[in-house]
Design a protein around this motif. Sequence first.
Motif, PDB file in Angstrom:
ATOM      1  N   ALA A  79    -109.227  14.138 -86.538  1.00 45.34           N
ATOM      2  CA  ALA A  79    -108.039  14.832 -86.037  1.00 45.34           C
ATOM      3  C   ALA A  79    -107.494  15.733 -87.148  1.00 45.34           C
ATOM      4  N   LYS A  80    -106.373  16.361 -86.889  1.00 46.56           N
ATOM      5  CA  LYS A  80    -105.895  17.431 -87.787  1.00 46.56           C
ATOM      6  C   LYS A  80    -105.565  16.937 -89.179  1.00 46.56           C
ATOM      7  N   GLU A  81    -105.181  15.676 -89.272  1.00 47.83           N
ATOM      8  CA  GLU A  81    -104.897  15.138 -90.622  1.00 47.83           C
ATOM      9  C   GLU A  81    -106.009  14.182 -91.038  1.00 47.83           C
ATOM     10  N   ARG A  82    -107.193  14.465 -90.538  1.00 49.75           N
ATOM     11  CA  ARG A  82    -108.431  13.721 -90.882  1.00 49.75           C
ATOM     12  C   ARG A  82    -108.407  12.275 -90.381  1.00 49.75           C
ATOM     13  N   GLN A  87     -93.792   5.053 -61.065  1.00 48.64           N
ATOM     14  CA  GLN A  87     -93.395   5.517 -62.373  1.00 48.64           C
ATOM     15  C   GLN A  87     -94.598   5.393 -63.302  1.00 48.64           C
ATOM     16  N   LEU A  88     -95.020   6.519 -63.895  1.00 51.62           N
ATOM     17  CA  LEU A  88     -96.169   6.445 -64.803  1.00 51.62           C
ATOM     18  C   LEU A  88     -95.648   6.086 -66.188  1.00 51.62           C
ATOM     19  N   SER A  89     -96.232   5.026 -66.791  1.00 52.35           N
ATOM     20  CA  SER A  89     -95.796   4.732 -68.153  1.00 52.35           C
ATOM     21  C   SER A  89     -96.755   5.458 -69.095  1.00 52.35           C
ATOM     22  N   LEU A  90     -96.165   6.106 -70.075  1.00 51.02           N
ATOM     23  CA  LEU A  90     -96.991   6.879 -70.999  1.00 51.02           C
ATOM     24  C   LEU A  90     -97.001   6.216 -72.365  1.00 51.02           C
ATOM     25  N   TYR A  91     -98.214   6.138 -72.931  1.00 48.86           N
ATOM     26  CA  TYR A  91     -98.316   5.611 -74.290  1.00 48.86           C
ATOM     27  C   TYR A  91     -97.965   6.729 -75.270  1.00 48.86           C
ATOM     28  N   THR A  92     -97.341   6.332 -76.385  1.00 47.23           N
ATOM     29  CA  THR A  92     -97.084   7.367 -77.413  1.00 47.23           C
ATOM     30  C   THR A  92     -98.390   7.640 -78.155  1.00 47.23           C
ATOM     31  N   SER A  93     -98.466   8.843 -78.696  1.00 48.57           N
ATOM     32  CA  SER A  93     -99.681   9.278 -79.374  1.00 48.57           C
ATOM     33  C   SER A  93    -100.008   8.331 -80.527  1.00 48.57           C
ATOM     34  N   PRO A  94    -101.303   8.000 -80.701  1.00 44.60           N
ATOM     35  CA  PRO A  94    -101.644   7.118 -81.819  1.00 44.60           C
ATOM     36  C   PRO A  94    -101.333   7.776 -83.161  1.00 44.60           C
ATOM     37  N   SER A  95    -101.111   6.939 -84.143  1.00 46.24           N
ATOM     38  CA  SER A  95    -100.900   7.505 -85.495  1.00 46.24           C
ATOM     39  C   SER A  95    -101.331   6.456 -86.515  1.00 46.24           C
ATOM     40  N   LEU A  96    -101.606   6.911 -87.702  1.00 47.98           N
ATOM     41  CA  LEU A  96    -101.974   5.994 -88.786  1.00 47.98           C
ATOM     42  C   LEU A  96    -100.804   5.947 -89.767  1.00 47.98           C
ATOM     43  N   PRO A  97    -100.461   4.760 -90.206  1.00 51.69           N
ATOM     44  CA  PRO A  97     -99.311   4.623 -91.105  1.00 51.69           C
ATOM     45  C   PRO A  97     -99.637   5.099 -92.514  1.00 51.69           C
ATOM     46  N   ASN A  98     -98.592   5.354 -93.277  1.00 50.32           N
ATOM     47  CA  ASN A  98     -98.774   5.620 -94.699  1.00 50.32           C
ATOM     48  C   ASN A  98     -99.224   4.314 -95.328  1.00 50.32           C
ATOM     49  N   ILE A  99    -100.358   4.339 -95.996  1.00 51.25           N
ATOM     50  CA  ILE A  99    -100.987   3.098 -96.466  1.00 51.25           C
ATOM     51  C   ILE A  99    -100.052   2.267 -97.333  1.00 51.25           C
ATOM     52  N   GLY A 106    -105.052  16.755 -82.406  1.00 47.94           N
ATOM     53  CA  GLY A 106    -106.482  16.681 -82.695  1.00 47.94           C
ATOM     54  C   GLY A 106    -107.126  15.357 -82.290  1.00 47.94           C
ATOM     55  N   PHE A 107    -106.394  14.498 -81.605  1.00 46.35           N
ATOM     56  CA  PHE A 107    -106.933  13.184 -81.220  1.00 46.35           C
ATOM     57  C   PHE A 107    -107.701  13.319 -79.917  1.00 46.35           C
ATOM     58  N   THR A 108    -108.946  12.836 -79.902  1.00 46.09           N
ATOM     59  CA  THR A 108    -109.779  12.903 -78.691  1.00 46.09           C
ATOM     60  C   THR A 108    -109.536  11.665 -77.821  1.00 46.09           C
ATOM     61  N   PRO A 109    -110.008  11.697 -76.559  1.00 43.45           N
ATOM     62  CA  PRO A 109    -109.860  10.505 -75.714  1.00 43.45           C
ATOM     63  C   PRO A 109    -110.451   9.251 -76.363  1.00 43.45           C
ATOM     64  N   LEU A 110    -111.584   9.385 -77.064  1.00 43.99           N
ATOM     65  CA  LEU A 110    -112.183   8.226 -77.751  1.00 43.99           C
ATOM     66  C   LEU A 110    -111.229   7.674 -78.800  1.00 43.99           C
ATOM     67  N   MET A 111    -110.539   8.550 -79.497  1.00 43.73           N
ATOM     68  CA  MET A 111    -109.607   8.087 -80.530  1.00 43.73           C
ATOM     69  C   MET A 111    -108.425   7.351 -79.905  1.00 43.73           C
ATOM     70  N   TRP A 112    -107.944   7.833 -78.762  1.00 43.57           N
ATOM     71  CA  TRP A 112    -106.862   7.138 -78.065  1.00 43.57           C
ATOM     72  C   TRP A 112    -107.338   5.748 -77.629  1.00 43.57           C
ATOM     73  N   GLN A 127    -116.124  18.796 -69.776  1.00 45.99           N
ATOM     74  CA  GLN A 127    -115.604  19.365 -71.034  1.00 45.99           C
ATOM     75  C   GLN A 127    -114.386  18.600 -71.519  1.00 45.99           C
ATOM     76  N   LEU A 128    -113.885  17.680 -70.670  1.00 43.83           N
ATOM     77  CA  LEU A 128    -112.713  16.895 -71.102  1.00 43.83           C
ATOM     78  C   LEU A 128    -113.093  15.802 -72.089  1.00 43.83           C
ATOM     79  N   LEU A 129    -114.400  15.504 -72.131  1.00 42.60           N
ATOM     80  CA  LEU A 129    -114.855  14.319 -72.868  1.00 42.60           C
ATOM     81  C   LEU A 129    -114.345  14.275 -74.301  1.00 42.60           C
ATOM     82  N   ASN A 130    -114.402  15.418 -74.979  1.00 41.28           N
ATOM     83  CA  ASN A 130    -113.980  15.462 -76.396  1.00 41.28           C
ATOM     84  C   ASN A 130    -112.721  16.310 -76.575  1.00 41.28           C
ATOM     85  N   ARG A 131    -111.945  16.454 -75.525  1.00 38.40           N
ATOM     86  CA  ARG A 131    -110.770  17.346 -75.563  1.00 38.40           C
ATOM     87  C   ARG A 131    -109.741  16.820 -76.570  1.00 38.40           C
ATOM     88  N   PRO A 132    -109.452  17.529 -77.640  1.00 40.93           N
ATOM     89  CA  PRO A 132    -108.423  17.047 -78.583  1.00 40.93           C
ATOM     90  C   PRO A 132    -107.028  17.275 -78.013  1.00 40.93           C
TER      91      PRO A 132
END
Lengths: 21, 163
Positions: free
Chosen positions: B65-68, A2-14, B35-41, B26-31
């Motif tokens: 990324a798309k929202e800066r 089973q591959l566990s997937l991380y949710t996409s990173p995000s930045l909170p509202n400050i 818009g998040f790249t592998p480095l950002m993850w 070409q995957l290195l900077n793939r958003p």
Amino acid sequence: TQLSLYTSPSLPNITLGLPAS
Amino acid sequence: DSLSIHQLSAQGELDQLIACLQKGEQLLNRPDERGFTPLMWAAAFGEIAAVRYLLEKGADPHVLAKERESALSLASNGGFKDIVTMLLDKGVDINVYDWNGGTPLLYAVRGNHVKCAEALLARGADITMEADSGYTPMDLAVALGYKKVQQVIEAHILKLLQR
């Protein structure tokens, strides 16, 4: 396996939850 | 099934990441779709070995990324001081701001990450930049009651005044 997937990173509202400055 | 390069970076799966990049540079900077790249993850999840490897391979630390959102803000938000330092050493914009006016210093303060705040202040982060809501880093530290971060900012201001 089973591959566990991380949710996409995000930045909170400050200032979420804080009174307007 | 195989994990995407973003997942491999976030999960710090270095061997698989190396193999994946060998297949396609070409995957290195793939958003991803936001818009998040592998480095950002990798920066967001504190995977320092993956961050180091991606930077060595030439990943672009300046991408927004798309929202800066930036790798530096993501690392500051997560409190990953060593990654913050690595990115600053690459000359990224220390005062980059995003969709809600968040800067790396504001995220470090918001997360009560004292060491990150110190590292950013030592490298000249602008303490006057306000979030869209008008909060400066000091306002935020006081509003959130983060005494140690507040002291770090105060000490920095004193140092600036003494110069």
